[in-house]
Write an enzyme that holds these catalytic residues in place. Structure first.
Site, PDB file in Angstrom:
ATOM      1  N   ASN A   8       0.724  -1.226  -0.075  1.00 56.34           N
ATOM      2  CA  ASN A   8       0.246   0.159  -0.229  1.00 56.34           C
ATOM      3  C   ASN A   8       0.488   1.609   0.382  1.00 56.34           C
ATOM      4  O   ASN A   8       1.648   1.435   1.083  1.00 56.34           O
ATOM      5  CB  ASN A   8      -0.304   0.344   1.474  1.00 56.34           C
ATOM      6  CG  ASN A   8      -1.442   1.178   1.328  1.00 56.34           C
ATOM      7  OD1 ASN A   8      -1.815   2.395   0.851  1.00 56.34           O
ATOM      8  ND2 ASN A   8      -2.043   1.406   2.496  1.00 56.34           N
ATOM      9  N   LYS A  10      -0.282   4.022   0.140  1.00 56.28           N
ATOM     10  CA  LYS A  10      -0.280   5.060  -0.070  1.00 56.28           C
ATOM     11  C   LYS A  10      -0.153   6.539  -0.107  1.00 56.28           C
ATOM     12  O   LYS A  10      -0.433   6.461  -2.248  1.00 56.28           O
ATOM     13  CB  LYS A  10       0.269   5.744   1.586  1.00 56.28           C
ATOM     14  CG  LYS A  10       0.330   4.295   2.131  1.00 56.28           C
ATOM     15  CD  LYS A  10      -0.207   4.070   4.109  1.00 56.28           C
ATOM     16  CE  LYS A  10      -0.184   3.125   4.890  1.00 56.28           C
ATOM     17  NZ  LYS A  10      -0.434   3.370   5.875  1.00 56.28           N
ATOM     18  N   HIS A  97      -9.596   0.994   4.947  1.00 54.78           N
ATOM     19  CA  HIS A  97      -8.375   1.246   5.674  1.00 54.78           C
ATOM     20  C   HIS A  97      -8.345   1.959   6.671  1.00 54.78           C
ATOM     21  O   HIS A  97      -9.609   2.948   6.748  1.00 54.78           O
ATOM     22  CB  HIS A  97      -7.207   1.616   4.478  1.00 54.78           C
ATOM     23  CG  HIS A  97      -5.769   1.542   5.254  1.00 54.78           C
ATOM     24  ND1 HIS A  97      -4.613   2.658   6.142  1.00 54.78           N
ATOM     25  CD2 HIS A  97      -4.663   1.066   5.118  1.00 54.78           C
ATOM     26  CE1 HIS A  97      -4.390   2.288   6.618  1.00 54.78           C
ATOM     27  NE2 HIS A  97      -3.516   1.252   5.765  1.00 54.78           N
ATOM     28  N   GLU A  99      -6.663   4.729   7.905  1.00 54.47           N
ATOM     29  CA  GLU A  99      -6.583   5.688   7.575  1.00 54.47           C
ATOM     30  C   GLU A  99      -7.635   6.481   6.874  1.00 54.47           C
ATOM     31  O   GLU A  99      -8.034   7.722   7.209  1.00 54.47           O
ATOM     32  CB  GLU A  99      -5.038   6.380   7.369  1.00 54.47           C
ATOM     33  CG  GLU A  99      -3.960   6.278   7.456  1.00 54.47           C
ATOM     34  CD  GLU A  99      -3.107   5.569   6.598  1.00 54.47           C
ATOM     35  OE1 GLU A  99      -2.944   5.476   5.822  1.00 54.47           O
ATOM     36  OE2 GLU A  99      -1.838   4.726   7.583  1.00 54.47           O
ATOM     37  N   GLU A 170      -4.900  -5.405  11.021  1.00 51.46           N
ATOM     38  CA  GLU A 170      -4.268  -4.080  10.869  1.00 51.46           C
ATOM     39  C   GLU A 170      -4.579  -3.839  12.171  1.00 51.46           C
ATOM     40  O   GLU A 170      -5.081  -2.955  12.203  1.00 51.46           O
ATOM     41  CB  GLU A 170      -3.975  -3.409   9.574  1.00 51.46           C
ATOM     42  CG  GLU A 170      -3.636  -3.936   8.142  1.00 51.46           C
ATOM     43  CD  GLU A 170      -3.266  -2.919   7.610  1.00 51.46           C
ATOM     44  OE1 GLU A 170      -1.978  -3.005   7.092  1.00 51.46           O
ATOM     45  OE2 GLU A 170      -3.920  -2.143   7.160  1.00 51.46           O
ATOM     46  N   GLY A 176       3.071   1.903  10.689  1.00 46.42           N
ATOM     47  CA  GLY A 176       3.430   3.306  10.552  1.00 46.42           C
ATOM     48  C   GLY A 176       4.041   3.960  12.250  1.00 46.42           C
ATOM     49  O   GLY A 176       4.937   4.507  11.791  1.00 46.42           O
ATOM     50  N   SER A 215       3.501  -2.197  10.114  1.00 43.28           N
ATOM     51  CA  SER A 215       5.648  -2.601  10.649  1.00 43.28           C
ATOM     52  C   SER A 215       6.098  -3.733  10.153  1.00 43.28           C
ATOM     53  O   SER A 215       6.591  -4.104  10.669  1.00 43.28           O
ATOM     54  CB  SER A 215       5.525  -2.027  11.970  1.00 43.28           C
ATOM     55  OG  SER A 215       5.034  -0.987  12.025  1.00 43.28           O
ATOM     56  N   GLY A 236       2.901  -1.364   4.024  1.00 45.33           N
ATOM     57  CA  GLY A 236       2.881   0.152   3.829  1.00 45.33           C
ATOM     58  C   GLY A 236       4.601   0.559   3.588  1.00 45.33           C
ATOM     59  O   GLY A 236       5.181   0.470   2.190  1.00 45.33           O
TER      60      GLY A 236
HETATM   61  P1  PGA Z   1       3.043  -0.100   7.171  1.00 46.50           P
HETATM   62  O1  PGA Z   1       1.433  -0.044   6.985  1.00 46.50           O
HETATM   63  O2  PGA Z   1       3.469  -1.258   6.856  1.00 46.50           O
HETATM   64  O3  PGA Z   1       3.881   1.568   7.571  1.00 46.50           O
HETATM   65  O4  PGA Z   1       2.632  -0.211   8.864  1.00 46.50           O
HETATM   66  C1  PGA Z   1       0.560  -0.818   6.847  1.00 46.50           C
HETATM   67  C2  PGA Z   1      -0.839  -0.265   6.224  1.00 46.50           C
HETATM   68  O5  PGA Z   1      -1.000   0.683   6.146  1.00 46.50           O
HETATM   69  O6  PGA Z   1      -0.810  -1.387   6.059  1.00 46.50           O
END
Ligand code: PGA
Length: 251
Positions: A8, A10, A97, A99, A170, A176, A215, A236
């Protein structure tokens, strides 16, 4: 069941940057991707064509969209339709997601509408679910997953091809942050998700993929995908560089 290794991106990368990374990924992964593995890259909408073109005709490599609106067309400024995604060779879409839920304010019900609409339009949907830190501290992990799955899958046909619907667990506190859920936490949550899928879809639940996200990195991916009920990852930060994501895809 094929493991799905998903990136992803983003709101990162211009068109040229996305094209470069997608072409590098093809060079790093082509010929090495096991038959039981798929790679998915989900760039920002303006770069979908770059990724779609790079992956065209490449076995096991797919592109998708980060968002979709539940209508064929109309006065929905800033939104994109399933047809627009398919037109750029996108086969998947993320829904729910964290976000989009927590920054953009999408409700559980709206996520459900999008998921069913995208599936009916022929896309594969990756429904993302997961608890916030305060919800985990309050012992509400299962409650949150239950609510988000109930609403997110409410209008999805019980006869769906199980390959087309994917759940990504998630935990929001692991996205993140560099903080990964521990193996026991992942196994416990994924076990709950599988049981909920059985409740909803019956015996085809065993063929529905459940991804872990939060992560994931080259260093922890092999362990994570070896856990019970983990059928892939959604990545991400560590998916932005081709070198790093290719290691995850081939872990
Ligand atoms: P991240 O994000 O790997 O940066 O933790 C994962 C995601 O939001 O799908």
């Amino acid at each position: 069941m094929k493991k799905l290794m998903a990136a992803n991106w983003k709101m990162h990368k211009t068109y040229a940057e996305a094209q470069k990374t997608a072409e590098e990924l093809v060079a790093l992964v082509e010929g090495k991707l096991p038959a039981d593995r798929e790679m998915l890259v989900v760039p920002a909408a303006p770069s979908m064509k770059a990724v779609g073109d790079a992956f065209k005709g490449k076995a096991g490599m797919f592109s998708g969209a980060q968002n979709v609106y539940p209508a064929d067309k109309g006065a929905f400024t800033g939104e994109i339709s399933p047809e627009m995604i398919k037109d750029l060779d996108g086969e998947f879409v993320l829904t729910g997601h964290s976000e989009r839920r927590h920054v953009l304010g999408e409700s559980d019900e709206f996520v459900g509408e999008k998921t069913a609409f995208a599936l009916n339009a022929g896309l594969k949907a990756v429904l993302c679910i997961g608890e916030k830190l305060e919800e985990r501290k309050a012992g509400e992990v299962q409650k949150v997953c239950d609510t988000q799955m109930e609403a997110g899958l409410k209008d999805v046909s019980r006869d769906i091809d199980p390959e087309k619907i994917i759940i990504a667990y998630e935990p929001v506190w692991a996205i993140g942050t560099g903080e990964v859920a521990g193996p026991e936490e992942i196994v416990e949550a994924h076990g709950f998700v599988r049981a909920k899928l059985v409740e909803i879809f019956g015996n085809k639940a065993s063929e529905i993929r459940i991804l872990y996200g939060g992560s994931v990195k080259p260093a922890n991916c092999a362990e994570i995908i070896s856990l019970d009920n983990v059928d892939g990852v959604l990545v991400g930060g560590a998916s932005l560089e081709s070198e790093s994501f290719s290691k995850i895809v081939l872990a």
